[in-house]
Scaffold this active site. Structure first.
Site, mmCIF file in Angstrom:
data_model
loop_
_atom_site.group_PDB
_atom_site.id
_atom_site.type_symbol
_atom_site.label_atom_id
_atom_site.label_comp_id
_atom_site.label_asym_id
_atom_site.label_seq_id
_atom_site.Cartn_x
_atom_site.Cartn_y
_atom_site.Cartn_z
ATOM 1 N N CYS A 152 0.704 -1.176 0.051
ATOM 2 C CA CYS A 152 -0.049 0.016 -0.093
ATOM 3 C C CYS A 152 0.918 1.295 0.152
ATOM 4 C CB CYS A 152 -0.816 0.005 1.273
ATOM 5 S SG CYS A 152 -1.997 1.232 1.311
ATOM 6 N N CYS A 153 0.497 2.318 -0.830
ATOM 7 C CA CYS A 153 1.400 3.396 -0.836
ATOM 8 C C CYS A 153 0.524 4.482 -1.136
ATOM 9 C CB CYS A 153 2.367 3.258 -1.946
ATOM 10 S SG CYS A 153 1.680 3.221 -3.611
ATOM 11 N N ALA A 154 0.961 5.565 -1.589
ATOM 12 C CA ALA A 154 0.075 6.898 -1.640
ATOM 13 C C ALA A 154 -0.886 6.882 -2.620
ATOM 14 C CB ALA A 154 1.056 8.168 -1.599
ATOM 15 N N GLY B 112 -0.542 4.026 -5.183
ATOM 16 C CA GLY B 112 -0.273 2.728 -5.823
ATOM 17 C C GLY B 112 0.742 2.699 -6.880
ATOM 18 N N VAL C 21 -3.684 3.703 -0.792
ATOM 19 C CA VAL C 21 -4.312 3.662 0.383
ATOM 20 C C VAL C 21 -5.749 4.057 0.599
ATOM 21 C CG1 VAL C 21 -3.737 6.189 1.217
ATOM 22 C CG2 VAL C 21 -3.543 4.208 2.779
#
Length: 101
Positions: A7-9, A11, A39
């Protein structure tokens, strides 16, 4: 098949890391599915994951996501900043596997 969610800011920044993790999983003949999501999509994807790894840029979400995942028995952790920055797919994969053990 175990499912690992990164999960990142947005994707996007984890896509290279996902590829390196997939390559490492293939080398080890592991039956895992590895995907990255922003996220904002975590809640809709959480039920399908066996483990959630957060990019260092969204580590502020750890408490909230841990609370959401606890009733489902899904571990959530932050990817080591050095492993993330150097795209160490092998080490990030190891961390995911340890959390699922």
């Amino acid at each position: 098949m175990k499912k690992i969610m990164l999960c990142c800011a947005a994707g996007m920044s984890t896509s290279m890391l996902v590829q390196k993790m997939r390559t490492e999983a293939e080398k080890r003949a592991l039956a895992v599915e590895i995907n990255a999501y922003p996220v904002a999509e975590i809640e809709s994807q959480l039920a399908q994951a066996d483990v959630v790894l957060l990019g260092p840029q969204v580590q502020f979400e750890l408490a909230r996501l841990s609370e959401l995942s606890a009733p489902l028995g899904k571990p959530v952790a932050v990817i080591d900043m050095m492993d993330y920055g150097t795209m160490r797919g092998d080490r990030v994969l190891d961390k995911a596997l340890q959390l699922m053990a």
